[in-house]
Design a protein around this motif. Structure first.
Motif, PDB file in Angstrom:
ATOM      1  N   GLN A 169     -16.393 -31.872-103.209  1.00 17.99           N
ATOM      2  CA  GLN A 169     -16.129 -30.922-103.438  1.00 17.99           C
ATOM      3  C   GLN A 169     -15.829 -29.591-102.498  1.00 17.99           C
ATOM      4  N   VAL A 170     -14.954 -28.947-102.454  1.00 15.26           N
ATOM      5  CA  VAL A 170     -14.864 -27.429-101.593  1.00 15.26           C
ATOM      6  C   VAL A 170     -14.634 -26.648-102.018  1.00 15.26           C
ATOM      7  N   SER A 171     -15.486 -25.419-102.126  1.00 13.90           N
ATOM      8  CA  SER A 171     -15.025 -24.274-102.765  1.00 13.90           C
ATOM      9  C   SER A 171     -15.053 -22.619-101.679  1.00 13.90           C
ATOM     10  N   ILE A 172     -13.904 -22.112-102.656  1.00 14.49           N
ATOM     11  CA  ILE A 172     -13.682 -20.718-101.493  1.00 14.49           C
ATOM     12  C   ILE A 172     -12.906 -20.018-102.248  1.00 14.49           C
ATOM     13  N   ALA A 173     -13.837 -18.728-101.710  1.00  9.28           N
ATOM     14  CA  ALA A 173     -13.368 -17.322-102.188  1.00  9.28           C
ATOM     15  C   ALA A 173     -12.992 -16.490-101.316  1.00  9.28           C
ATOM     16  N   ASP A 174     -11.336 -16.380-101.303  1.00 12.05           N
ATOM     17  CA  ASP A 174     -11.071 -15.269-100.692  1.00 12.05           C
ATOM     18  C   ASP A 174     -10.852 -14.548-101.526  1.00 12.05           C
ATOM     19  N   ALA A 175      -9.607 -13.406-100.875  1.00 10.01           N
ATOM     20  CA  ALA A 175      -9.095 -11.959-101.534  1.00 10.01           C
ATOM     21  C   ALA A 175      -8.388 -12.673-103.014  1.00 10.01           C
ATOM     22  N   ARG A 180     -25.909 -17.386-105.384  1.00  6.35           N
ATOM     23  CA  ARG A 180     -25.487 -17.432-104.418  1.00  6.35           C
ATOM     24  C   ARG A 180     -24.491 -18.184-104.267  1.00  6.35           C
ATOM     25  N   GLY A 181     -23.047 -18.036-104.651  1.00  4.92           N
ATOM     26  CA  GLY A 181     -22.310 -18.459-104.485  1.00  4.92           C
ATOM     27  C   GLY A 181     -21.080 -17.834-103.463  1.00  4.92           C
ATOM     28  N   PRO A 182     -19.668 -18.618-103.271  1.00  6.52           N
ATOM     29  CA  PRO A 182     -18.585 -17.987-102.662  1.00  6.52           C
ATOM     30  C   PRO A 182     -18.531 -16.955-102.394  1.00  6.52           C
ATOM     31  N   ALA A 183     -18.416 -16.257-103.846  1.00  4.47           N
ATOM     32  CA  ALA A 183     -17.662 -14.973-104.092  1.00  4.47           C
ATOM     33  C   ALA A 183     -18.982 -13.788-104.238  1.00  4.47           C
TER      34      ALA A 183
END
Length: 519
Positions: free
Chosen positions: A15-21, A104-107
DNA sequence: TCGGTCACGTA
DNA sequence: CGTACGTGACCGAG
């Protein structure tokens, strides 16, 4: 995903987790690297807690283009030693937001990155560059890239020809021992060659400085200590002292760079690997396993693979040029337009070149013994702005007032002064040096990051960073292109780093089969 | 076992 | 001239 957008990422095997706007998205995949490469096409600036944690597991296959390393930027902003991968839950392992990092999550990572960005933008930009990306933000980019580079350097290693290395070592330290008894005999043999040149010294422990001092007294040398520079004046008149000095050199190789070191730190693949840190102390990169203090005599054994070469580039007179930039001294910047800046300095001080060089170095490092006194007074007249900058740094160090380097790194002199665990030393001299050494390290890392970016998509790799020197391992047919890249990268980096100062940065670049050849 | 000291390699 | 760093041997205290 926009080019340059801060996009936080967390990577697992599936899995790749991504946080953007737009929020957080989890992408299921059986090939994270393929997915990451595809995302990289859009040009995001990847945000992570630390390169060691997020990139290291994939360093064999993925070379991210741009990143924002929360730990590296935290070190920049508050001068600490953050390393989230080492101790993710430790209470002292927090960003400077008043609380330990729990989520410690991406968001959350992205949020912190944005806060750091604001903090960096609030710092004064020492350049006259209204409207441009602030220098401290550019420094954060470079420091983040250096953190990835540190991880990649650990993965790649420095190519070493172990046969050539053994051939250099063997005549000096003896055959590789087959057992402890053999090792002891070899050692005793080397020791005896020295001890028999001194009277009544058969049982002296040459590794015990007190005993060595007594031994020297027996040939009429009464020295306060036995350091090599104290022995040096006597090597021509005393064969015994000459043997002792030679023994010391051999002992250094035998203990620090001997068979043990070769077995422990050079892999079966012929790569010397150590632990790399992107910014210690004033901000320099550090490396273990002897990577930063490899004796010159061993460098012929640092060899490119067959069909490959090492391209070496080192910055010339980098610290005085950095001083000219960071202090804004126009006269010194004028001198720094020349290939050899000590020539115009000598003219300005009306002295010879060696004296001019000593005067500049003495000013930057805070000399205590007064041989360069006259030249220093001339420095004050010729370069008052640079000298005032250094004096202000020294004053801040003495009084425990925090400073920032040119690029924005906090030098926590307040902490240093009140922390009694630190050894008693001159924080004034430390600060005087740190504003120059630290800024030079920032320029160097920005240069290295640009070279790294230019090598993307080629087989070439940076294999060593040595304060003002870069070593790239590349296929022989690409050597000239790599050399061009290193020169161009320096010009590009200096253009924004020293913009408006007029200071020129120069690199000496050479290509060779071995590190020693590339000179 | 640990920190301090001495010593020394690199920039 | 001086600063920085990493390494290793030995010493003496605990």
């Amino acid at each position: 995903m926009q080019p340059g957008e801060l996009v936080a990422v967390g990577i697992t095997d599936d899995q790749v987790s991504i946080a953007d706007a737009g929020g957080t998205t989890a992408h299921r995949t059986d090939d994270p690297v393929e997915l990451l490469r595809r995302f990289d096409e859009a040009g995001p600036r990847w945000v992570w807690w630390s390169a060691r944690e997020t990139v290291a597991p994939w360093a064999n296959a993925w070379r991210p283009r741009a990143c924002w390393d929360l730990a590296a930027v935290a070190r920049l902003l508050d001068g600490g030693h953050h390393d989230f991968a080492a101790a993710p839950n430790a209470t002292d392992d927090m960003l400077d937001f008043g609380a330990p990092v729990v989520d410690r999550g991406p968001a959350r990572a992205r949020e912190i990155a944005l806060e750091q960005l604001e903090n960096l933008r609030a710092l004064p930009d020492p350049r006259a560059q209204p409207g441009a990306v602030p220098l401290a933000v550019l420094t954060a980019y470079a420091e983040s890239a250096a953190a990835v580079l540190a991880v990649e350097l650990e993965h790649t290693g420095l190519p070493v020809d172990t046969t050539a290395m053994a051939a250099i070592l063997r005549p000096v330290i003896g055959e590789r021992p087959v057992d402890d008894a053999h090792a002891a005999a070899t050692r005793r043999h080397r020791d005896d060659a020295v001890r028999r040149l001194f009277p009544h010294s058969d049982d002296v422990d040459l590794r015990n400085p007190a005993q060595v001092r007594e031994m020297l007294a027996r040939i009429g040398l009464d020295l306060p200590d036995t350091r090599s520079w104290r022995l040096q004046p006597h090597v021509d008149t005393s064969p015994a002292v000459r043997a002792l000095v030679a023994w010391r050199k051999a002992e250094r190789l035998a203990t620090t760079y001997g068979w043990n070191w070769l077995d422990r730190d050079v892999g079966a693949d012929g790569r010397l690997r150590g632990i790399w840190h992107a910014a210690e102390g004033a901000g320099r990169m550090t490396a273990s396993a002897g990577l930063h203090n490899l004796p010159a005599e061993l460098r012929p054994a640092v060899r490119a693979d067959p069909g490959w070469v090492l391209v070496r580039a080192d910055l010339g007179q980098v610290e005085p040029r950095v001083l000219a930039t960071v202090s804004g001294d126009e006269a010194l910047a004028d001198a720094a337009r020349q290939d050899d800046m000590y020539a115009p300095v000598a003219a300005a001080l009306r002295c010879d070149r060696p004296t001019a060089k000593v005067a500049v170095l003495a000013a930057m490092y805070g000399q205590t013994s007064g041989t360069a006194g006259n030249a220093l007074r001339d420095m004050d007249r010729a370069y008052p702005t640079a000298m005032a900058y250094l004096r202000a740094a020294e004053e801040a160090g003495r009084t425990g007032r925090d400073l920032r380097t040119y690029g924005g790194r906090l030098l926590p002199l307040h902490r240093a002064l009140e922390d009694s665990r630190y050894p008693p030393m001159s924080w004034g001299r430390f600060a005087r040096n740190a504003v120059v050494q630290g800024a030079a390290a920032e320029l160097f890392k920005a240069w290295a990051a640009t070279v790294r970016a230019g090598l993307a998509g080629t087989e070439g790799e940076i294999v060593l960073c040595l304060h003002d020197e870069l070593l790239v391992h590349a296929p022989a047919e690409t050597a000239d292109a790599v050399a061009d890249l290193m020169r161009t990268a320096l010009a590009q980096t200096a253009h924004w780093w020293a913009s408006g100062s007029g200071v020129r940065f120069v690199a000496d670049i050479a290509i060779g089969a071995s590190w020693a050849d590339a000179h």
